[in-house]
Scaffold this motif. Structure first.
Motif, short mmCIF file in Angstrom:
data_model
loop_
_atom_site.label_atom_id
_atom_site.label_comp_id
_atom_site.label_asym_id
_atom_site.label_seq_id
_atom_site.Cartn_x
_atom_site.Cartn_y
_atom_site.Cartn_z
N PHE A 54 10.01 -5.18 2.71
CA PHE A 54 10.24 -5.35 1.28
C PHE A 54 9.91 -4.10 0.47
O PHE A 54 10.52 -3.87 -0.57
CB PHE A 54 9.47 -6.56 0.74
CG PHE A 54 10.10 -7.86 1.11
CD1 PHE A 54 11.37 -8.20 0.66
CD2 PHE A 54 9.44 -8.75 1.93
CE1 PHE A 54 11.97 -9.40 1.01
CE2 PHE A 54 10.02 -9.96 2.29
CZ PHE A 54 11.29 -10.28 1.84
N ALA A 55 9.01 -3.29 0.93
CA ALA A 55 8.67 -2.06 0.22
C ALA A 55 9.67 -0.95 0.51
O ALA A 55 9.72 0.04 -0.21
CB ALA A 55 7.26 -1.61 0.58
N VAL A 61 4.73 5.76 9.32
CA VAL A 61 3.52 5.02 9.68
C VAL A 61 3.86 3.93 10.69
O VAL A 61 3.15 3.74 11.69
CB VAL A 61 2.86 4.41 8.42
CG1 VAL A 61 1.71 3.50 8.78
CG2 VAL A 61 2.39 5.50 7.47
N THR A 62 4.98 3.25 10.48
CA THR A 62 5.40 2.20 11.40
C THR A 62 5.76 2.78 12.76
O THR A 62 5.42 2.21 13.80
CB THR A 62 6.61 1.44 10.81
OG1 THR A 62 6.24 0.94 9.52
CG2 THR A 62 7.03 0.29 11.70
N PHE A 137 -0.87 3.48 -0.02
CA PHE A 137 -0.88 4.81 -0.63
C PHE A 137 0.47 5.48 -0.45
O PHE A 137 0.98 5.59 0.66
CB PHE A 137 -1.98 5.68 0.01
CG PHE A 137 -3.35 5.08 -0.09
CD1 PHE A 137 -4.08 5.16 -1.27
CD2 PHE A 137 -3.91 4.41 0.99
CE1 PHE A 137 -5.33 4.60 -1.38
CE2 PHE A 137 -5.16 3.85 0.90
CZ PHE A 137 -5.87 3.94 -0.28
N ARG A 138 1.04 5.96 -1.54
CA ARG A 138 2.36 6.60 -1.51
C ARG A 138 2.36 7.92 -0.74
O ARG A 138 3.41 8.36 -0.30
CB ARG A 138 2.86 6.85 -2.93
CG ARG A 138 3.44 5.65 -3.56
CD ARG A 138 4.85 5.45 -3.07
NE ARG A 138 5.36 4.16 -3.48
CZ ARG A 138 6.32 3.54 -2.87
NH1 ARG A 138 6.89 4.07 -1.82
NH2 ARG A 138 6.74 2.38 -3.29
N VAL A 139 1.22 8.53 -0.55
CA VAL A 139 1.17 9.81 0.15
C VAL A 139 1.64 9.66 1.60
O VAL A 139 2.16 10.60 2.19
CB VAL A 139 -0.25 10.43 0.07
CG1 VAL A 139 -1.24 9.65 0.91
CG2 VAL A 139 -0.23 11.87 0.48
N PHE A 140 1.51 8.46 2.17
CA PHE A 140 1.94 8.21 3.55
C PHE A 140 3.40 7.77 3.64
O PHE A 140 3.90 7.56 4.74
CB PHE A 140 1.04 7.16 4.20
CG PHE A 140 -0.38 7.59 4.33
CD1 PHE A 140 -0.74 8.64 5.17
CD2 PHE A 140 -1.39 6.96 3.60
CE1 PHE A 140 -2.04 9.03 5.29
CE2 PHE A 140 -2.69 7.35 3.72
CZ PHE A 140 -3.02 8.40 4.56
#
Length: 189
Positions: A54-55, A61-62, A137-140
Motif C-alpha cells: 500500500f505504501a 529493504v524488501t 523512514f523515507r530515507v530507506f
C-alpha cells in the motif's frame, strides 16, 4: 572526561540489564511453542508485505529482507558438518590408515542443523521487525524498478535451491522429519 555522574550511568546499565532479562524470559516462554511462533512470524511478514504494497515503496529493504531470509533458510537446511568436506577428509584418511566406519548403515548419525530452528525463527522475526521499522523512514525508500528486483530474486532463489537440493541428494541427507522412521512419542516435553 565523563560528564554523566556515575549514578546515572549505573542506572542506565541496570535498566538495560533488566530489559535484557525480561526479553530472555519472553524468549524462554515461547521456545516450546514452535507452531505458534511461526504463525506469529507469518502474520508479521504478511503485515509487512501489506505495508509495502500500500505504501508503494521500500523495495530495496524488501529485497534485502528476502536475501537475508533466503540465507537463513539455507543455513537451516544445511548440516552443521558439511558431508562434502567430510568425504574429502575421509579420502585423505584412507591413504593414512584405518578409520572408524562412516557409512550410514554402520552407525547412527543424526541430522544436526547448521542453524537450529529456534535461532532461525528468532533471526527471521527480528529481521522482519527491523525491515518494518525501516519502512517508517523515507530515507530507506530508494526509488528502483521493482520488477527487476523481483525477477532477480526469483532466479537467485531457484538457482540456490536447485544447488541445495542436488547437494542433499548427492550426500543423502534429509533436513526434515518427512518420511523418517518414528519410534513413538518421546516422554520429554
Amino acid at each position: 572526561m565523563n560528564s554523566e555522574p556515575p549514578e546515572e550511568a549505573n542506572a542506565f546499565w541496570a535498566q538495560k540489564s533488566a530489559l535484557e532479562q525480561r526479553y530472555q524470559v519472553v524468549l524462554d516462554r515461547v521456545t516450546p511453542h514452535a507452531t505458534e511462533r511461526w504463525i506469529f512470524t507469518g502474520v508479521v511478514l504478511l503485515i509487512y508485505f501489506i505495508r509495502v504494497f500500500f505504501a508503494q515503496g521500500w523495495y530495496i529493504v524488501t529485497y534485502a529482507l528476502g536475501i537475508y531470509l533466503l540465507n537463513l533458510f539455507l543455513a537451516f537446511l544445511q548440516p552443521k558438518f558439511d558431508p562434502s568436506l567430510e568425504m574429502d577428509m575421509a579420502a585423505d584418511a584412507v591413504e593414512e590408515g584405518p578409520m572408524l566406519p562412516t557409512r550410514s548403515d554402520e552407525e547412527f548419525r543424526p541430522f544436526v542443523r547448521r542453524l537450529p530452528e529456534f535461532k532461525f525463527w528468532h533471526s527471521a522475526t527480528k529481521s522482519i521487525v527491523i525491515a518494518f521499522g525501516c519502512t517508517l523512514f523515507r530515507v530507506f525508500d530508494i526509488p528502483v524498478f521493482w520488477p527487476i528486483l523481483l525477477v532477480y530474486f526469483c532466479i537467485l532463489f531457484t538457482l540456490t535451491m536447485k544447488r541445495q537440493i542436488r547437494h542433499m541428494i548427492k550426500y543423502r541427507y534429509i533436513p526434515f522429519n518427512i518420511g523418517k522412521k518414528s519410534y513413538g512419542k518421546s516422554s520429554f516435553k
